[in-house]
Design an enzyme around this catalytic site. Structure first.
Site, PDB file in Angstrom:
ATOM      1  N   CYS A 177       0.853  -1.202   0.000  1.00 40.13           N
ATOM      2  CA  CYS A 177       0.000   0.000   0.000  1.00 40.13           C
ATOM      3  C   CYS A 177       0.887   1.249   0.000  1.00 40.13           C
ATOM      4  CB  CYS A 177      -0.933  -0.018   1.205  1.00 40.13           C
ATOM      5  SG  CYS A 177      -2.142  -1.355   1.132  1.00 40.13           S
ATOM      6  N   ARG A 197      -0.439   4.102  -2.370  1.00 37.86           N
ATOM      7  CA  ARG A 197      -1.442   3.971  -3.424  1.00 37.86           C
ATOM      8  C   ARG A 197      -2.855   3.854  -2.861  1.00 37.86           C
ATOM      9  NH1 ARG A 197      -3.636  -1.007  -3.750  1.00 37.86           N
ATOM     10  NH2 ARG A 197      -2.534  -2.648  -2.619  1.00 37.86           N
ATOM     11  N   SER A 198      -2.979   3.275  -1.657  1.00 45.27           N
ATOM     12  CA  SER A 198      -4.286   2.964  -1.091  1.00 45.27           C
ATOM     13  C   SER A 198      -4.202   3.017   0.426  1.00 45.27           C
ATOM     14  CB  SER A 198      -4.716   1.560  -1.549  1.00 45.27           C
ATOM     15  OG  SER A 198      -5.932   1.173  -0.943  1.00 45.27           O
ATOM     16  N   CYS A 199      -5.235   3.566   1.058  1.00 43.19           N
ATOM     17  CA  CYS A 199      -5.185   3.703   2.519  1.00 43.19           C
ATOM     18  C   CYS A 199      -6.553   3.512   3.158  1.00 43.19           C
ATOM     19  CB  CYS A 199      -4.639   5.078   2.899  1.00 43.19           C
ATOM     20  SG  CYS A 199      -4.429   5.287   4.676  1.00 43.19           S
ATOM     21  N   ASP A 200      -6.641   2.532   4.034  1.00 44.17           N
ATOM     22  CA  ASP A 200      -7.787   2.332   4.924  1.00 44.17           C
ATOM     23  C   ASP A 200      -7.622   3.371   6.037  1.00 44.17           C
ATOM     24  OD1 ASP A 200      -9.392   1.542   7.078  1.00 44.17           O
ATOM     25  OD2 ASP A 200      -9.021  -0.593   6.798  1.00 44.17           O
ATOM     26  N   ASN A 208       0.377   4.224   9.357  1.00 40.81           N
ATOM     27  CA  ASN A 208       1.242   4.773   8.302  1.00 40.81           C
ATOM     28  C   ASN A 208       1.846   6.112   8.695  1.00 40.81           C
ATOM     29  OD1 ASN A 208      -1.316   3.555   6.131  1.00 40.81           O
ATOM     30  ND2 ASN A 208       0.628   2.537   6.548  1.00 40.81           N
ATOM     31  N   TYR A 240     -14.166   2.091   4.765  1.00 41.78           N
ATOM     32  CA  TYR A 240     -15.051   0.981   4.421  1.00 41.78           C
ATOM     33  C   TYR A 240     -16.447   1.225   4.998  1.00 41.78           C
ATOM     34  CZ  TYR A 240     -11.315  -1.971   2.562  1.00 41.78           C
ATOM     35  OH  TYR A 240     -10.299  -2.480   1.786  1.00 41.78           O
TER      36      TYR A 240
END
Length: 300
Positions: A177, A197-200, A208, A240
């Protein structure tokens, strides 16, 4: 007008860097678009492009305070990446269980012929950073090259640690990620640009943020440089669907506390130290005030 004035006053009094995490969460809640996620089978409320800045020079540790955040697990995971670990058991020994699920509960990975057995993660993250496979044979130790350059005061504009290797995605349990860390020198001050690129955002971002800050602080210390700013770029930031209610109705209604400070054992002076004897006991946080924990659902 009154609300805007009050919000601006609040931002100024608390400091924009303390609120930047909450500002991103609020932006997603208010302006995000619903996107179906094929891997998890869930919908995500999503925005594109977010930029966060961490003031490492002035010790403003970006640890989320609107819920209890477990910074030790984030630092342990970073240490595992630095060491090039590829097994969840090794991460557990360092003090984090963050790889247990992806190594052992990811159905696609469990069926993958490259999986060596229980706890195996495959060629992900630190493996790429310490042993990137060369097409003509052998491996490249990206991190060692960066550390050696910076210690000599060299910045070749390519001091980049890259975990993103499409040619080996099939050999690991998860695509990275946060996949790139680019170090830069101006005089004797070290900077870091990290790209994700992507983060929850509810679950992953507090991890992070800690790792980007800690990575710059650690590398600055072992190369004898002054730490400057760390810049964190997130491309796809999402919440989410099963996390939205807790974020909107609980966490976003809480006021943040003052940023704590992060401390590293001054005896850590080299990459070899990080690879051998360093443990979580060599890191500490002071002045951490926080609200009650929030149990956000995790998506494998």
């Amino acid at each position: 007008m009154g609300f805007t004035h009050q919000y601006n006053q609040k931002n100024q009094s608390k400091g924009s860097k303390v609120r930047q995490y909450l500002d991103l969460c609020q932006r997603i809640v208010q302006h995000g678009e619903w996107i179906e996620n094929e891997r998890t089978g869930k919908r995500c409320l999503t925005v594109i492009n977010a930029d966060l800045t961490y003031d490492v020079a002035n010790h403003q540790f970006p640890l989320v305070t609107t819920r209890k955040s477990y910074w030790k697990a984030a630092v342990a995971e970073l240490l595992g990446y630095i060491r090039g670990y590829d097994n969840a058991e090794d991460f557990r020994k360092l003090g984090t269980k963050t790889w247990d699920a992806n190594a052992n509960q990811n159905e696609a990975w469990l069926k993958n012929a490259y999986r060596k057995g229980p706890d195996d993660m495959g060629r992900v993250y630190g493996v790429q950073g310490r042993a990137w496979a060369k097409p003509d044979g052998g491996h490249i130790d990206q991190l060692r090259k960066i550390i050696e350059d910076l210690a000599r005061g060299v910045d070749d504009r390519g001091e980049i640690l890259n975990f993103y290797n499409p040619g080996e995605f099939h050999m690991g349990c998860l695509r990275p990620c946060m996949y790139s860390h680019h170090f830069s020198l101006l005089g004797d001050t070290l900077y870091l640009n990290s790209t994700q690129r992507s983060c929850d955002v509810p679950l992953g971002l507090n991890f992070n943020m800690v790792q980007v800050y800690a990575f710059l602080a650690i590398v600055a210390q072992i190369t004898g440089k002054k730490a400057g700013q760390a810049y964190h770029k997130i491309v796809n930031a999402h919440i989410y669907e099963d996390q939205l209610e807790l974020m909107r109705d609980v966490q976003l209604k809480r006021e943040p506390f003052k940023a704590p400070s992060f401390h590293i054992n001054p005896d850590i002076k080299s990459l070899e130290d990080l690879e051998t004897w360093v443990t979580l006991d060599d890191f500490s946080v002071e002045g951490y005030e926080h609200h009650e924990p929030i149990q956000y659902p995790f998506s494998v």
